[in-house]
Enzyme design. Structure first.
Site, PDB file in Angstrom:
ATOM      1  N   ASP A  35      -3.852 -15.880 -19.673  1.00 51.09           N
ATOM      2  CA  ASP A  35      -4.171 -16.966 -20.605  1.00 51.09           C
ATOM      3  C   ASP A  35      -5.681 -17.023 -20.857  1.00 51.09           C
ATOM      4  O   ASP A  35      -6.132 -17.224 -21.984  1.00 51.09           O
ATOM      5  CB  ASP A  35      -3.665 -18.296 -20.040  1.00 51.09           C
TER       6      ASP A  35
ATOM      7  N   GLY B 116       9.130  -6.237  -8.218  1.00 49.13           N
ATOM      8  CA  GLY B 116       9.586  -6.032  -9.608  1.00 49.13           C
ATOM      9  C   GLY B 116       9.176  -4.653 -10.073  1.00 49.13           C
ATOM     10  O   GLY B 116       8.887  -4.417 -11.244  1.00 49.13           O
TER      11      GLY B 116
ATOM     12  N   VAL C 171       3.068 -13.493 -10.278  1.00 49.92           N
ATOM     13  CA  VAL C 171       3.095 -13.282 -11.728  1.00 49.92           C
ATOM     14  C   VAL C 171       4.430 -13.781 -12.298  1.00 49.92           C
ATOM     15  O   VAL C 171       4.494 -14.360 -13.374  1.00 49.92           O
ATOM     16  CB  VAL C 171       2.893 -11.778 -12.055  1.00 49.92           C
TER      17      VAL C 171
ATOM     18  N   HIS D 266       0.883 -22.235 -16.080  1.00 50.76           N
ATOM     19  CA  HIS D 266       1.042 -21.081 -16.990  1.00 50.76           C
ATOM     20  C   HIS D 266       2.286 -21.367 -17.844  1.00 50.76           C
ATOM     21  O   HIS D 266       3.365 -20.843 -17.605  1.00 50.76           O
ATOM     22  CB  HIS D 266       1.205 -19.783 -16.204  1.00 50.76           C
TER      23      HIS D 266
ATOM     24  N   ASN E 196       7.539 -15.748 -13.415  1.00 53.86           N
ATOM     25  CA  ASN E 196       7.605 -17.141 -13.862  1.00 53.86           C
ATOM     26  C   ASN E 196       8.767 -17.928 -13.255  1.00 53.86           C
ATOM     27  O   ASN E 196       9.797 -17.335 -12.954  1.00 53.86           O
ATOM     28  CB  ASN E 196       7.736 -17.170 -15.392  1.00 53.86           C
TER      29      ASN E 196
HETATM   30  P1  NAX Z   1      11.278  -7.032 -16.011  1.00 56.06           P
HETATM   31  O1  NAX Z   1      12.616  -7.652 -16.187  1.00 56.06           O
HETATM   32  O2  NAX Z   1      10.910  -5.836 -16.813  1.00 56.06           O
HETATM   33  O3  NAX Z   1      11.074  -6.670 -14.483  1.00 56.06           O
HETATM   34  C1  NAX Z   1      11.339  -7.583 -13.483  1.00 56.06           C
HETATM   35  C2  NAX Z   1      11.799  -6.770 -12.300  1.00 56.06           C
HETATM   36  O4  NAX Z   1      11.883  -7.660 -11.188  1.00 56.06           O
HETATM   37  C3  NAX Z   1      13.192  -6.148 -12.482  1.00 56.06           C
HETATM   38  O5  NAX Z   1      13.133  -4.764 -12.202  1.00 56.06           O
HETATM   39  C4  NAX Z   1      14.041  -6.894 -11.476  1.00 56.06           C
HETATM   40  O6  NAX Z   1      15.091  -6.103 -10.931  1.00 56.06           O
HETATM   41  C5  NAX Z   1      12.983  -7.226 -10.428  1.00 56.06           C
HETATM   42  N1  NAX Z   1      13.399  -8.247  -9.482  1.00 56.06           N
HETATM   43  C6  NAX Z   1      14.221  -9.296  -9.669  1.00 56.06           C
HETATM   44  N2  NAX Z   1      14.400  -9.951  -8.521  1.00 56.06           N
HETATM   45  C7  NAX Z   1      13.655  -9.331  -7.586  1.00 56.06           C
HETATM   46  C8  NAX Z   1      13.430  -9.547  -6.214  1.00 56.06           C
HETATM   47  N3  NAX Z   1      14.033 -10.540  -5.555  1.00 56.06           N
HETATM   48  N4  NAX Z   1      12.602  -8.699  -5.566  1.00 56.06           N
HETATM   49  C9  NAX Z   1      12.006  -7.684  -6.203  1.00 56.06           C
HETATM   50  N5  NAX Z   1      12.198  -7.413  -7.502  1.00 56.06           N
HETATM   51  C10 NAX Z   1      13.012  -8.232  -8.195  1.00 56.06           C
HETATM   52  O7  NAX Z   1      10.202  -8.203 -16.203  1.00 56.06           O
HETATM   53  P2  NAX Z   1       8.640  -8.104 -16.491  1.00 56.06           P
HETATM   54  O8  NAX Z   1       8.436  -8.061 -17.936  1.00 56.06           O
HETATM   55  O9  NAX Z   1       8.048  -7.056 -15.636  1.00 56.06           O
HETATM   56  O10 NAX Z   1       8.163  -9.577 -16.046  1.00 56.06           O
HETATM   57  C11 NAX Z   1       8.160  -9.966 -14.698  1.00 56.06           C
HETATM   58  C12 NAX Z   1       7.837 -11.462 -14.580  1.00 56.06           C
HETATM   59  O11 NAX Z   1       6.528 -11.744 -15.073  1.00 56.06           O
HETATM   60  C13 NAX Z   1       8.752 -12.384 -15.377  1.00 56.06           C
HETATM   61  O12 NAX Z   1       9.085 -13.484 -14.568  1.00 56.06           O
HETATM   62  C14 NAX Z   1       7.883 -12.831 -16.522  1.00 56.06           C
HETATM   63  O13 NAX Z   1       8.311 -14.059 -17.076  1.00 56.06           O
HETATM   64  C15 NAX Z   1       6.551 -12.932 -15.846  1.00 56.06           C
HETATM   65  N6  NAX Z   1       5.355 -12.980 -16.675  1.00 56.06           N
HETATM   66  C16 NAX Z   1       4.313 -13.720 -16.235  1.00 56.06           C
HETATM   67  C17 NAX Z   1       3.100 -13.777 -16.901  1.00 56.06           C
HETATM   68  C18 NAX Z   1       1.954 -14.575 -16.367  1.00 56.06           C
HETATM   69  O14 NAX Z   1       0.897 -14.606 -17.013  1.00 56.06           O
HETATM   70  N7  NAX Z   1       2.040 -15.254 -15.223  1.00 56.06           N
HETATM   71  C19 NAX Z   1       2.923 -13.091 -18.192  1.00 56.06           C
HETATM   72  C20 NAX Z   1       3.908 -11.985 -18.404  1.00 56.06           C
HETATM   73  C21 NAX Z   1       5.314 -12.268 -17.936  1.00 56.06           C
HETATM   74  O15 NAX Z   1       5.955 -13.084 -18.894  1.00 56.06           O
END
Ligand code: NAX
Length: 333
Positions: A159, A11, A129, A187, A131
């Site tokens: 959290d 990501g 990380v 989470h 979700n």
């Molecule tokens: P963004 O949409 O800014 O970035 C996600 C990136 O992942 C994008 O660039 C997308 O192209 C890329 N991606 C998608 N599929 C992929 C794959 N197969 N291989 C590699 N890259 C891929 O999201 P962002 O705000 O950075 O959040 C990322 C993830 O973290 C989300 O799923 C979000 O829900 C989750 N979170 C988890 C948290 C936790 O505490 N566990 C808290 C923060 C966040 O909500």
């Protein structure tokens, strides 16, 4: 100097990774003497953004970063990786439920698990990380059977940090003076932020959080709700999900797993359940864990569990079982 560690961030064109890779590269996770090879993975439609991020990372001129590879090829990205921070996924937008995300995201983690199984080091350490983090981590592990299940984890440290910050603000101490808060379970909004074993250090004295806060109703009510729904509150206010705090928590998670936590302390991590606290074996569930300098951990044993806590721990376990069943259905079709 030590051999470089190969650290993968997925990501990499997204918002969490933008904060995360600088912190990792600057030495705040593996220390000031550990050289690094950074691998940045995203998907083909994001290639141009990824190239821009690569330029910026090069321009940071970080002395510990010996090599940076930006790629959209999963096999290339996972080859010989020591530590994987799996951030890439579709983020939750305002009004979207976590279950809506599940179908899209488990496929990513099935594919990455299979890639890892083939080409990563067998002692790779993984934090998910993206979700739904717990279920994604479990799916990843299921599709990487040659890698020990204990090497997979998911992020609940954000959290934990949120819980610590809420208590610290309420009592009027620095956040590091709140110790041993626990996040149990998923989470998600069913997680149970538990302060019944947590302490506050104030004016040189260590007391229980209940004694310091002196408001049981808040601790059993609004405190829990605030932590459970903090992600949604950030989205509502910022129109984007938590990023800076998520990146910082990911660093905390891996740093503590890598270097071990201080004597008498524990941290919360989503890890594979061994049946501790009667949580069904095999679920990816957040427990209090003691991490050790050899990059292993053990689930803290023997904590007393009240009826109040038991009900909440079981409710979040039930949600995880349901999520897993839905995820397996997606994977098998
Ligand atoms: P963004 O949409 O800014 O970035 C996600 C990136 O992942 C994008 O660039 C997308 O192209 C890329 N991606 C998608 N599929 C992929 C794959 N197969 N291989 C590699 N890259 C891929 O999201 P962002 O705000 O950075 O959040 C990322 C993830 O973290 C989300 O799923 C979000 O829900 C989750 N979170 C988890 C948290 C936790 O505490 N566990 C808290 C923060 C966040 O909500």
């Amino acid at each position: 100097m030590a051999e470089p560690l190969k650290v993968l961030i997925t990501g990499a064109a997204g918002q969490i990774a933008y904060s995360l890779m600088f912190q990792v590269g600057s030495g705040s996770v593996f220390g000031p003497n550990q050289p690094l090879k950074l691998v940045l993975l995203d998907i083909l439609p994001m290639k141009s953004v990824l190239d821009g991020v690569l330029m910026e990372m090069m321009d940071c001129a970080l002395p510990l970063v010996k090599e940076i590879v930006a790629t959209v090829d999963e096999t290339e990205a996972f080859t010989d990786v020591d530590v994987a921070m799996l951030v890439g996924a579709m983020p939750r937008r305002e009004g979207m439920e976590r279950k809506d995300l599940l179908a899209a995201n488990v496929k990513i983690f099935k594919s990455q698990g299979a890639a890892m199984d083939k080409v990563s080091k067998k002692n790779i350490k993984v934090v998910v990380v993206g979700n739904p983090a717990n279920t994604n981590a479990l799916i990843c592990s299921k599709y990487a059977p040659s890698i020990p299940k204990e090497n997979f984890s998911c992020l609940t440290r954000l959290d934990q940090n949120r819980a610590q910050a809420q208590v610290a603000a309420r009592v009027g101490v620095d956040t590091q003076n709140v110790g041993n808060t626990i996040i149990w379970g998923n989470h998600s909004s069913t997680q149970f932020p538990d302060v019944s074993h947590a302490t506050v250090t104030k004016d040189g004295k260590v007391v229980s959080v209940y004694e310091a806060v002196k408001d049981d109703d808040w601790l059993k009510g609004d405190f829990i709700k605030t932590v459970q729904t903090r992600g949604g509150a950030v989205i509502k206010a910022r129109k984007l999900s938590s990023a800076m705090s998520a990146a910082k928590a990911t660093c905390d998670h891996i740093r503590d797993w890598w270097t071990g936590c201080a004597e008498g302390k524990w941290v919360s991590m989503g890890v594979i359940s061994d049946g501790s606290y009667d949580i069904p074996k095999g679920l990816m569930y957040s427990f209090p864990v003691r991490t050790k300098p050899d990059h292993t951990y053990e689930i803290v044993q023997g904590l007393s569990i009240s009826d109040f806590a038991r009900a909440k721990m079981d409710a979040t376990a039930k949600e995880l079982q349901e999520e897993l069943a839905a995820a397996m259905e997606v994977c098998e079709h």
